[in-house]
Scaffold this active site. Structure first.
Site, PDB file in Angstrom:
ATOM      1  N   ASP A  15       9.397  14.974   9.900  1.00 48.15           N
ATOM      2  CA  ASP A  15       9.140  14.473   8.416  1.00 48.15           C
ATOM      3  C   ASP A  15       7.597  14.861   8.054  1.00 48.15           C
ATOM      4  O   ASP A  15       6.954  14.130   7.418  1.00 48.15           O
ATOM      5  CB  ASP A  15       9.369  13.111   8.259  1.00 48.15           C
ATOM      6  CG  ASP A  15       9.863  12.869   6.699  1.00 48.15           C
ATOM      7  OD1 ASP A  15      10.086  13.860   5.934  1.00 48.15           O
ATOM      8  OD2 ASP A  15       9.889  11.775   6.381  1.00 48.15           O
ATOM      9  N   GLY A  73       8.202   3.938   0.844  1.00 44.92           N
ATOM     10  CA  GLY A  73       9.131   4.867   0.945  1.00 44.92           C
ATOM     11  C   GLY A  73      10.665   4.876   0.530  1.00 44.92           C
ATOM     12  O   GLY A  73      10.892   3.953  -0.134  1.00 44.92           O
ATOM     13  N   ILE A  90       0.823  -1.269  -0.054  1.00 48.70           N
ATOM     14  CA  ILE A  90       0.001   0.078   0.131  1.00 48.70           C
ATOM     15  C   ILE A  90       0.852   1.109  -0.034  1.00 48.70           C
ATOM     16  O   ILE A  90       0.115   2.493  -0.018  1.00 48.70           O
ATOM     17  CB  ILE A  90      -0.972   0.001   1.247  1.00 48.70           C
ATOM     18  CG1 ILE A  90      -0.376  -0.246   2.399  1.00 48.70           C
ATOM     19  CG2 ILE A  90      -2.011  -1.023   0.918  1.00 48.70           C
ATOM     20  CD1 ILE A  90      -1.279   0.126   3.718  1.00 48.70           C
ATOM     21  N   GLY A  91       2.270   1.170   0.110  1.00 51.52           N
ATOM     22  CA  GLY A  91       3.031   2.196  -0.154  1.00 51.52           C
ATOM     23  C   GLY A  91       4.309   1.884  -0.127  1.00 51.52           C
ATOM     24  O   GLY A  91       4.774   0.833   0.167  1.00 51.52           O
ATOM     25  N   ALA A 143      11.580   1.662   3.124  1.00 52.08           N
ATOM     26  CA  ALA A 143      10.459   0.665   3.775  1.00 52.08           C
ATOM     27  C   ALA A 143       9.470   0.539   2.649  1.00 52.08           C
ATOM     28  O   ALA A 143       9.249   1.282   1.659  1.00 52.08           O
ATOM     29  CB  ALA A 143       9.840   1.334   4.741  1.00 52.08           C
ATOM     30  N   VAL A 144       8.694  -0.711   2.614  1.00 57.57           N
ATOM     31  CA  VAL A 144       7.546  -0.940   1.910  1.00 57.57           C
ATOM     32  C   VAL A 144       6.536  -1.184   2.893  1.00 57.57           C
ATOM     33  O   VAL A 144       6.680  -1.735   3.986  1.00 57.57           O
ATOM     34  CB  VAL A 144       7.996  -2.103   1.170  1.00 57.57           C
ATOM     35  CG1 VAL A 144       6.658  -2.535   0.401  1.00 57.57           C
ATOM     36  CG2 VAL A 144       8.830  -2.184   0.155  1.00 57.57           C
ATOM     37  N   VAL A 145       5.470  -0.615   2.829  1.00 56.09           N
ATOM     38  CA  VAL A 145       4.031  -0.732   3.684  1.00 56.09           C
ATOM     39  C   VAL A 145       3.160  -1.754   2.980  1.00 56.09           C
ATOM     40  O   VAL A 145       2.909  -1.433   1.944  1.00 56.09           O
ATOM     41  CB  VAL A 145       3.530   0.508   4.291  1.00 56.09           C
ATOM     42  CG1 VAL A 145       2.456   0.449   4.790  1.00 56.09           C
ATOM     43  CG2 VAL A 145       4.638   1.642   4.304  1.00 56.09           C
TER      44      VAL A 145
HETATM   45  N1  LIG Z   1      -0.577   2.972   8.453  1.00 56.18           N
HETATM   46  C1  LIG Z   1      -0.757   3.294   7.360  1.00 56.18           C
HETATM   47  N2  LIG Z   1      -2.063   2.880   6.783  1.00 56.18           N
HETATM   48  C2  LIG Z   1      -2.071   3.088   5.251  1.00 56.18           C
HETATM   49  N3  LIG Z   1      -0.953   3.464   4.340  1.00 56.18           N
HETATM   50  C3  LIG Z   1       0.097   3.700   4.961  1.00 56.18           C
HETATM   51  C4  LIG Z   1       0.352   3.598   6.355  1.00 56.18           C
HETATM   52  N4  LIG Z   1       1.635   3.979   6.576  1.00 56.18           N
HETATM   53  C5  LIG Z   1       2.073   4.387   5.480  1.00 56.18           C
HETATM   54  N5  LIG Z   1       1.248   4.288   4.478  1.00 56.18           N
HETATM   55  C6  LIG Z   1       1.428   4.470   3.061  1.00 56.18           C
HETATM   56  O1  LIG Z   1       2.762   3.986   2.731  1.00 56.18           O
HETATM   57  C7  LIG Z   1       3.728   5.162   2.030  1.00 56.18           C
HETATM   58  C8  LIG Z   1       4.970   5.157   2.419  1.00 56.18           C
HETATM   59  O2  LIG Z   1       5.083   5.209   3.933  1.00 56.18           O
HETATM   60  P1  LIG Z   1       6.445   5.370   4.578  1.00 56.18           P
HETATM   61  O3  LIG Z   1       6.303   6.202   5.744  1.00 56.18           O
HETATM   62  O4  LIG Z   1       7.744   4.397   4.565  1.00 56.18           O
HETATM   63  O5  LIG Z   1       7.289   6.453   3.429  1.00 56.18           O
HETATM   64  P2  LIG Z   1       7.228   7.897   3.152  1.00 56.18           P
HETATM   65  O6  LIG Z   1       7.131   8.690   4.440  1.00 56.18           O
HETATM   66  O7  LIG Z   1       6.143   8.442   2.243  1.00 56.18           O
HETATM   67  O8  LIG Z   1       8.620   8.123   2.602  1.00 56.18           O
HETATM   68  P3  LIG Z   1       9.975   8.325   3.494  1.00 56.18           P
HETATM   69  O9  LIG Z   1       9.712   7.520   4.796  1.00 56.18           O
HETATM   70  O10 LIG Z   1      10.933   8.009   2.486  1.00 56.18           O
HETATM   71  O11 LIG Z   1      10.158   9.688   3.629  1.00 56.18           O
HETATM   72  C9  LIG Z   1       2.977   6.153   2.672  1.00 56.18           C
HETATM   73  O12 LIG Z   1       3.026   7.457   1.916  1.00 56.18           O
HETATM   74  C10 LIG Z   1       1.488   5.948   2.742  1.00 56.18           C
HETATM   75  O13 LIG Z   1       0.890   6.132   1.454  1.00 56.18           O
END
Ligand SMILES: Nc1ncnc2c1ncn2[C@@H]1O[C@H](COP(=O)(O)OP(=O)(O)OP(=O)(O)O)[C@@H](O)[C@H]1O
Length: 640
Positions: A136, A22, A19-20, A25-27
């Site tokens: 962030d 970064g 679903i996402g 990380a992969v979520v």
């Molecule tokens: N608890 C959650 N529920 C639903 N979607 C989520 C959740 N946590 C993160 N995501 C999705 O996953 C994406 C990646 O999250 P992550 O925190 O790893 O990256 P980021 O903050 O966008 O990037 P970075 O950490 O590199 O700055 C988010 O942008 C969001 O769309």
């Protein structure tokens, strides 16, 4: 309410869709099996993390202590292989950035922005009161769900991935995402989060953060040197004064002048904004499941990247094929190589694309200076880029037999062919004539130095000196001008014709003395003499080039030292005109001349030696072949 205990074993979770994603990380959407609850699991790659494990873990634990409706807490976290799994509430609406990308690329309507900002601000206020800095804050980290909840995510994990997990030490390091990063950057005070909050307001208003189209380093530079970003008085007329005030207050370059979260919440703009879950829910109306949206965006990004890359890759592929064809064996068609080289464009996007766009300037047509942080990083001479690749050694075809290089048992230096391949201009530059060496025929085998700019160089100390010249910008320029000059230069053509006539002479020799196409004949050692003469002629021609180079390098100095120390004679029996140059080198130049002479002599020696060895082998092979043929004929005669 009774607190649920989340299991800390990977086997208790079913990872479903991505679903996402970064930076680290992969979520995933996941099911916690024992609790039958949908959760989000963020899998952080510890290999790309600067921190030690204990600190990362401590930071993740901190995330679980958070307790505020506008901050995403972690249920639990644990290590799986080299990943840290952080289990957290699943926000089925995804991030505001995600939603904007899908539905609001130009930004959200102000009433929605106001609600989202206020909820975010409440979460941030909580963290600051806990003496925590988020570091962030951005639309990608503001998550919403179908109930209308707005939560600030990614607290803790981003910090621990960038740093050693030690919050005190973190205060001194650069963390977060460049677009949202405050000018003071290294001094992490709460004001940094306020700056990011102001940038997030602009991001929600426009659909992207200011400077977002620039690479990270440039963004940092612009944040430090440019005026603070703000709303555009023309384009952003529709935004309320209250909103503009919030942006301007937060985006003050002087951190101490930025309002605290507390002060911001007291602004009438936020006071009047009431939480409205329906408004938030409206953002998600008609949108498909999060993972499907995520996949659409991912595919779109991949397609965009592929289209950008494909042009570059095509060029690269062409270059690679050309290289393979050109240098992996002796048997190639030099003319077609040159033609293909002419079609290769000079714009090396792999280099330039990584460079700060404003840092690329072109003081003149030939040169592009790539700067990074004001420092000159690289100078590119347009249209004059050379590839230097190792020359793979393949069997050479000598008559019917393949003579392998290893068979020669020579301690010869590795030969390199310096081949200009970039564009039509470079394609005109002469190259070592591998085509002539292809058949290994004695009349052409030594004819490698077929023009002043041929570049056969050697590894090791003998080759280093020549390489140095090859790499030199001035040298390349000079070569080009010389090339032009030699086109019409009678001296040059005389030498060319001298070499050619020598070739013709060799061709007219008794064919029995030269290896035939079938390679049955033998070549006596006396054949070497004309070749050596040819070589000497070529060497003389090289002297001439060197003399020209030196003259150009120091135009004011006349050189008197005769360069023709090897007494190379032209066809008319006269010493090369090189010797007649009235040149007066300074000590340095003399030394260089001396060095070059030694190099050329050793090069000549090396060539002769290789050639002799080749001929010797060829004779042995031919003798062997003759013997076999004799036997075959004898056997056939016996049959009849
Ligand atoms: N608890 C959650 N529920 C639903 N979607 C989520 C959740 N946590 C993160 N995501 C999705 O996953 C994406 C990646 O999250 P992550 O925190 O790893 O990256 P980021 O903050 O966008 O990037 P970075 O950490 O590199 O700055 C988010 O942008 C969001 O769309």
């Amino acid at each position: 309410m009774e607190k649920k205990l989340f299991p800390t074993q990977a086997s208790d979770y079913d990872l479903l869709e991505e679903i996402g994603r970064g930076a680290f990380a992969v979520v995933y959407r996941a099911i916690c099996k024992p609790l039958n609850q949908t959760v989000a699991v963020k899998c952080l790659d510890l290999d790309s993390c600067n921190s030690n494990l204990t600190n990362v873990y401590a930071e993740a634990q901190l995330m679980s202590l958070v307790d505020h409706p506008n901050i995403i807490k972690s249920y639990c976290s644990f290590i799986v292989d080299h990943f840290l799994w952080v289990v957290m509430p699943y926000m089925d609406g995804g991030s505001c950035l995600h939603i904007m990308k899908i539905r609001y690329p130009e930004g959200l309507p102000e009433p929605m922005i106001a609600v989202i900002l206020k909820e975010t601000l409440k979460g941030l206020d909580y963290l600051h009161r806990q003496q925590q800095i988020h570091r962030d804050v951005k639309a990608g980290n503001i998550l919403i769900d179908t109930s209308g909840a707005v939560k600030l995510g990614d607290f803790g994990t981003s910090a621990c991935m960038f740093n050693r997990g030690d919050r005190e030490r973190c205060r001194k390091t650069v963390t977060g995402s460049p677009c949202w990063m405050a000018p003071e950057m290294l001094e992490e005070r709460y004001g940094a989060d306020i700056w990011s909050f102001g940038i997030t307001a602009l991001e929600l208003a426009h659909g992207h953060a200011p400077f977002s189209k620039f690479p990270p380093q440039k963004v940092l530079l612009m944040t430090l040197t440019s005026a603070a970003p703000c709303l555009n008085p023309d384009k952003d007329k529709n935004f309320s004064k209250g909103f503009k005030d919030v942006v301007n207050l937060c985006l003050n370059k002087e951190p101490s002048k930025r309002p605290t979260t507390e002060k911001l919440l007291k602004l009438s703009y936020f006071k009047q904004t009431k939480f409205n879950s329906t408004l938030v829910q409206k953002l998600l109306n008609g949108l498909g499941p999060l993972w499907e949206r995520e996949k659409i965006l991912r595919d779109k990004d991949a397609a965009l990247l592929a289209s950008k890359k494909s042009a570059f890759l095509q060029e690269e592929e062409k270059s690679r094929n050309e290289y393979k064809r050109g240098v992996s064996c002796w048997n190639f068609d030099i003319e077609s190589l040159k033609d293909e080289a002419a079609t290769i464009h000079d714009d090396d996007t792999s280099v330039v694309s990584e460079i700060d766009p404003v840092s690329v300037n072109a003081p003149n047509q030939d040169e592009v200076v790539l700067r990074e942080g004001g420092e000159v990083r690289q100078r590119l001479i347009l249209n004059k880029i050379y590839f230097r690749k190792p020359f793979e050694r393949e069997p050479q075809q000598f008559g019917r037999f393949g003579v392998f290089d290893g068979d020669l048992e020579l301690e010869s230096p590795g030969w390199h062919v310096v081949r200009p391949v970039k564009n039509s201009e470079d394609a005109r530059l002469p190259t070592i004539d591998e085509d002539k060496g292809r058949t290994g025929s004695t009349e052409k085998g030594l004819d490698n130095f077929d023009s002043p700019t041929s570049s056969l160089i050697m590894d090791g100390p003998a080759g280093d000196h020549l390489k140095r010249y090859e790499d030199d910008k001035e040298y390349k320029r000079t070569i080009l001008s010389l090339e032009q000059k030699y086109k019409d230069n009678p001296l040059s053509s005389r030498y060319d014709s001298a070499v050619q006539s020598r070739d013709a002479e060799l061709r007219e020799m008794d064919p029995g003395l030269l290896p035939s196409k079938s390679g049955v004949s033998c070549a006596p050692a006396s054949n070497l003499a004309p070749q050596l003469k040819t070589l000497l002629l070529q060497t003389a021609k090289q002297y001439e080039v060197l003399a020209d180079l030196l003259r150009i390098a120091s135009p004011g100095e006349a050189m008197s030292m005769p360069l023709c120390t090897m007494h190379s004679e032209g066809p008319s029996g006269q010493c090369s005109e090189v010797s007649n140059l009235a040149l007066e080198p300074d000590l340095n130049t003399r030394h260089q001349i001396h060095e070059l002479q030694i190099k050329i002599a050793s090069l000549t020696h090396e060539l002769t030696f290789v050639k002799q060895r080749n001929m010797q082998l060829e004779r042995q092979l031919n003798a062997l072949y003759n013997k076999q043929e004799e036997e075959r004929i004898k056997q056939e005669a016996e049959k009849y």
